[in-house]
Write an enzyme that holds these catalytic residues in place. Structure first.
Site, PDB file in Angstrom:
ATOM      1  N   LYS A   2       0.846  -1.199   0.000  1.00 24.55           N
ATOM      2  CA  LYS A   2       0.000   0.000   0.000  1.00 24.55           C
ATOM      3  C   LYS A   2       0.885   1.254   0.000  1.00 24.55           C
ATOM      4  O   LYS A   2       1.671   1.465   0.912  1.00 24.55           O
ATOM      5  CB  LYS A   2      -0.900  -0.015   1.239  1.00 24.55           C
ATOM      6  CG  LYS A   2      -1.717   1.266   1.448  1.00 24.55           C
ATOM      7  CD  LYS A   2      -2.634   1.147   2.676  1.00 24.55           C
ATOM      8  CE  LYS A   2      -3.340   2.478   2.971  1.00 24.55           C
ATOM      9  NZ  LYS A   2      -4.160   2.419   4.210  1.00 24.55           N
TER      10      LYS A   2
ATOM     11  N   ASP B   1      -2.928   9.982   3.996  1.00 20.23           N
ATOM     12  CA  ASP B   1      -4.299   9.548   4.212  1.00 20.23           C
ATOM     13  C   ASP B   1      -5.000  10.473   5.195  1.00 20.23           C
ATOM     14  O   ASP B   1      -4.863  10.340   6.406  1.00 20.23           O
ATOM     15  CB  ASP B   1      -4.295   8.110   4.754  1.00 20.23           C
ATOM     16  CG  ASP B   1      -5.712   7.592   4.995  1.00 20.23           C
ATOM     17  OD1 ASP B   1      -6.672   8.237   4.526  1.00 20.23           O
ATOM     18  OD2 ASP B   1      -5.841   6.535   5.650  1.00 20.23           O
TER      19      ASP B   1
ATOM     20  N   LYS C 118     -10.372  12.239   8.954  1.00 17.45           N
ATOM     21  CA  LYS C 118      -9.841  11.788  10.237  1.00 17.45           C
ATOM     22  C   LYS C 118      -9.806  12.955  11.227  1.00 17.45           C
ATOM     23  O   LYS C 118      -9.718  14.111  10.810  1.00 17.45           O
ATOM     24  CB  LYS C 118      -8.406  11.280  10.044  1.00 17.45           C
ATOM     25  CG  LYS C 118      -8.290   9.951   9.334  1.00 17.45           C
ATOM     26  CD  LYS C 118      -6.832   9.526   9.237  1.00 17.45           C
ATOM     27  CE  LYS C 118      -6.688   8.200   8.505  1.00 17.45           C
ATOM     28  NZ  LYS C 118      -7.286   7.057   9.222  1.00 17.45           N
TER      29      LYS C 118
ATOM     30  N   ASP D 194     -12.502   6.514   4.406  1.00 17.13           N
ATOM     31  CA  ASP D 194     -11.221   6.312   5.075  1.00 17.13           C
ATOM     32  C   ASP D 194     -10.756   4.856   4.971  1.00 17.13           C
ATOM     33  O   ASP D 194      -9.602   4.547   5.283  1.00 17.13           O
ATOM     34  CB  ASP D 194     -11.344   6.734   6.545  1.00 17.13           C
ATOM     35  CG  ASP D 194     -10.002   6.983   7.204  1.00 17.13           C
ATOM     36  OD1 ASP D 194      -8.987   7.006   6.483  1.00 17.13           O
ATOM     37  OD2 ASP D 194      -9.978   7.155   8.440  1.00 17.13           O
TER      38      ASP D 194
ATOM     39  N   ARG E 276      -7.829  -0.704   1.138  1.00 16.28           N
ATOM     40  CA  ARG E 276      -8.348  -1.910   0.472  1.00 16.28           C
ATOM     41  C   ARG E 276      -8.827  -1.589  -0.945  1.00 16.28           C
ATOM     42  O   ARG E 276      -8.816  -2.458  -1.812  1.00 16.28           O
ATOM     43  CB  ARG E 276      -9.449  -2.536   1.339  1.00 16.28           C
ATOM     44  CG  ARG E 276     -10.616  -1.641   1.601  1.00 16.28           C
ATOM     45  CD  ARG E 276     -11.452  -2.075   2.804  1.00 16.28           C
ATOM     46  NE  ARG E 276     -10.877  -1.673   4.088  1.00 16.28           N
ATOM     47  CZ  ARG E 276     -11.412  -1.944   5.273  1.00 16.28           C
ATOM     48  NH1 ARG E 276     -12.522  -2.634   5.360  1.00 16.28           N
ATOM     49  NH2 ARG E 276     -10.834  -1.546   6.383  1.00 16.28           N
TER      50      ARG E 276
HETATM   51  N1  BES Z   1      -4.275   4.039   7.094  1.00 16.15           N
HETATM   52  C1  BES Z   1      -5.399   3.789   7.903  1.00 16.15           C
HETATM   53  C2  BES Z   1      -5.133   2.756   8.979  1.00 16.15           C
HETATM   54  C3  BES Z   1      -4.392   3.244  10.191  1.00 16.15           C
HETATM   55  C4  BES Z   1      -4.953   4.138  11.067  1.00 16.15           C
HETATM   56  C5  BES Z   1      -3.149   2.735  10.460  1.00 16.15           C
HETATM   57  C6  BES Z   1      -4.258   4.538  12.179  1.00 16.15           C
HETATM   58  C7  BES Z   1      -2.468   3.127  11.592  1.00 16.15           C
HETATM   59  C8  BES Z   1      -3.018   4.028  12.455  1.00 16.15           C
HETATM   60  C9  BES Z   1      -6.541   3.247   7.041  1.00 16.15           C
HETATM   61  O1  BES Z   1      -6.624   3.764   5.777  1.00 16.15           O
HETATM   62  C10 BES Z   1      -7.808   3.596   7.744  1.00 16.15           C
HETATM   63  O2  BES Z   1      -8.099   4.743   7.854  1.00 16.15           O
HETATM   64  N2  BES Z   1      -8.501   2.583   8.221  1.00 16.15           N
HETATM   65  C11 BES Z   1      -9.691   2.778   8.957  1.00 16.15           C
HETATM   66  C12 BES Z   1     -10.684   1.737   8.522  1.00 16.15           C
HETATM   67  C13 BES Z   1     -12.066   1.978   9.044  1.00 16.15           C
HETATM   68  C14 BES Z   1     -12.654   3.199   8.402  1.00 16.15           C
HETATM   69  C15 BES Z   1     -12.914   0.764   8.743  1.00 16.15           C
HETATM   70  C16 BES Z   1      -9.370   2.633  10.439  1.00 16.15           C
HETATM   71  O3  BES Z   1      -8.577   1.774  10.805  1.00 16.15           O
HETATM   72  O4  BES Z   1      -9.903   3.424  11.217  1.00 16.15           O
HETATM   73 ZN    ZN Z   2      -4.928   4.481   4.942  1.00 17.45          ZN
HETATM   74 MN    MN Z   3      -7.785   5.542   5.722  1.00 16.96          MN
END
Ligand code: BES
Ligand code: ZN
Ligand code: MN
Length: 502
Positions: free
Chosen positions: A268, A273, A280, A350, A354
């Site tokens: 990835k 992000d 966020k 967010d 995937r």
């Molecule tokens: N890059 C983030 C995952 C992440 C967040 C890694 C904080 C490390 C620390 C990913 O793109 C994301 O935002 N995932 C969301 C998924 C959710 C919306 C189902 C998450 O983990 O909150």
């Molecule tokens: Zn992400």
């Molecule tokens: Mn994200």
């Protein structure tokens, strides 16, 4: 840093600094005993004064020891002999390197892994010294004046090997260790760069630069127009909210039989992000510059493989994009069609990792892969489940799981397997599309992996969620370069290059 091995009589080794290990309670290791004898017992006499008990990470510098060609001797505590494992070995090495960096010595000779830590042979221990030392001297400096940089940086490290018969495997360990350290270093540097420098185009340029360096490495970069032609609707939907064009970076290393199926690594490469419209919270959002660490570790693993010149075919695939809020960005409820033809309802913008990965994974079919491993800072839920020590490993393939877990153990870069049962799949049900891109509050890391699984049915596949291990926060904020060591180990073992060491 340069590394070499040496064998012979340690007391006669000319060096600005000789580093020796001492176990608790002032127990000299095998090598150290010889040095003690050469100095007429001065080492034991000094230790008897009690300045160094051998506690893990303790250090003591000794000057003017008689009978030794070394200018000075650095003793480093290795803790209890019975507890001398990989972790303690690492800490002792790091402590010694820390002291060496504060000296005016550009060179040192190190003989601490004697005997090697529990569960490690000489090859593994020597490799670990290299990787640990290189990690310890790494400093980020591209956008900051490095005021604390050592005045005389450590340039050369000689590793002492007592057993001549093991010199060949020590030398192989040095060659492999240096390559892996270079791969980790590249991954860390790319991870640490800010989102306004390390964009998808920057990552593509870095890959191209690697391609220039190695004849066996060929780089191909797909532009958004190419992705549109391939109907990568999921990947492109994420990139639409950004002014930086997405790139699909493909790195082809040809070191094996032209007919041999390649290992494919997918990472990835989300260079920033913000979450998109499902934005966020502000706190620590800066750390989302690290959301490309999976991609960076693919570049790192490719670099390590090129430097080792392994007889194997390896492909790296990095979907690179930003995820930002914008008038053109994905909106919750939007439905996109992935390259596989499956439709996806985007309930949370967010959950973008995937979306870019699924199209990259579909693209992988064309390589007729022996196996595909993807790594991604995919979910905060994985950090909640496992903390920051292991990566989360997801695969329906038990044998592959074992192979990856073992590689992680061997490289000191561990993963821990999580379930990927079909029971979880229903959480992705959508009334409007073939699947939703989120699966609710429960088991967030697993449902993310379940999502990816729907795109990987045609080959052997494993997924590493590296959200907890790719970087450190707080005072030590910075990229770790994980899981380059695990990936390098996996590729090394598959290439057969390890067995030849004997
Ligand atoms: N890059 C983030 C995952 C992440 C967040 C890694 C904080 C490390 C620390 C990913 O793109 C994301 O935002 N995932 C969301 C998924 C959710 C919306 C189902 C998450 O983990 O909150
Ligand atoms: Zn992400
Ligand atoms: Mn994200």
């Amino acid at each position: 840093m340069e590394f070499k091995t040496k064998t012979g009589e340690l007391a006669k080794q000319k060096t600005p600094c000789l580093v020796l290990g001492v176990f608790e309670k002032r127990k000299l290791t095998g090598l150290t005993k010889d040095v003690d004898a050469a100095s007429g017992g001065r080492l034991t006499a000094l230790l008897r004064k009690g300045d160094l008990e051998g506690e893990l990470g303790q250090t003591l510098m000794l000057y003017g020891l008689p009978g030794l060609a070394a200018e000075r001797v650095l003793l480093v505590g290795c803790g209890k002999r019975k507890e001398f494992n990989r972790g303690n070995h690492r800490k002792a090495i790091a402590a010694a390197i820390g002291v060496l960096q504060r000296l005016h010595a550009s060179e040192a000779c190190l003989a601490v892994a004697d005997p090697p830590p529990a569960g490690m042979d000489l090859y593994a221990a020597v490799r670990e010294v290299l990787v640990t030392a290189a990690q310890k001297v790494y400093r980020y400096s591209q956008t900051k004046e490095d005021k604390k940089a050592p005045k005389t940086p450590l340039k050369r490290l000689t590793l002492w090997v007592s057993d001549k018969a093991q010199l060949a495997s020590a030398e192989q360990a040095i060659q492999h260790g240096a390559a892996i350290a270079a791969g980790i270093g590249l991954a860390r540097e790319l991870g640490n760069l800010p989102g306004n420098i390390c964009t998808p185009s920057y990552l593509a340029d870095q890959a191209r630069a690697l391609g220039e360096r190695f004849e066996r490495l060929e780089i191909q970069v797909l532009e958004e127009a190419d992705m549109a032609e391939l109907e990568m609707g999921a990947l492109l939907s994420v990139s639409r909210g950004s002014r930086q064009p997405a790139k699909l970076i493909i790195m082809h290393y040809r070191g094996g039989d032209p007919d041999a199926k390649p290992i494919v690594l997918v990472g990835k490469g989300l260079t920033f992000d913000a979450g998109g419209i499902s934005i966020k919270p502000a706190a620590e959002m800066d750390e989302m510059k690290f959301d490309m660490c999976g991609g960076a570790s693919v570049l790192g693993a490719l670099l390590a493989t090129c430097e080792m010149g392994l007889p194997i075919n390896l492909v790296g695939v990095v979907p690179a994009s930003e995820n930002l809020p914008d008038g053109a960005a994905n909106k919750p409820g939007d439905i996109v069609t992935s390259m596989s033809g499956q439709t996806i309802e985007i309930l949370n913008t967010d959950a973008e990792g995937r979306l870019i990965l699924c199209d990259a994974l579909t693209y992988c079919k064309r390589f007729d892969p022996a196996l595909v491993v993807d790594m991604a800072t995919l979910t905060g839920a994985c950090v909640v489940a496992l903390g920051r020590h292991p990566a989360g490993l997801f695969t329906p393939d038990d044998r592959l799981a074992e192979e990856i877990l073992r590689a992680g153990e061997a490289a000191g870069d561990r993963a821990w397997r999580m379930p990927l049962w079909d029971d979880y799949q229903q959480q992705l049900d959508s009334n409007f599309a073939d699947m939703a891109n989120i699966g609710g509050r429960d088991a967030g890391a697993i449902t993310a992996a379940c999502f990816l699984r729907r795109f990987t049915k045609d080959y052997r596949w494993a997924h590493l969620d590296i959200a907890g291990v790719a970087w450190l926060g707080g005072k030590e904020k910075g990229s770790t370069g994980r899981p380059v060591a695990l990936l390098s180990q996996l590729v090394l073992e598959r290439s057969g290059a390890l067995k030849s060491a004997g």
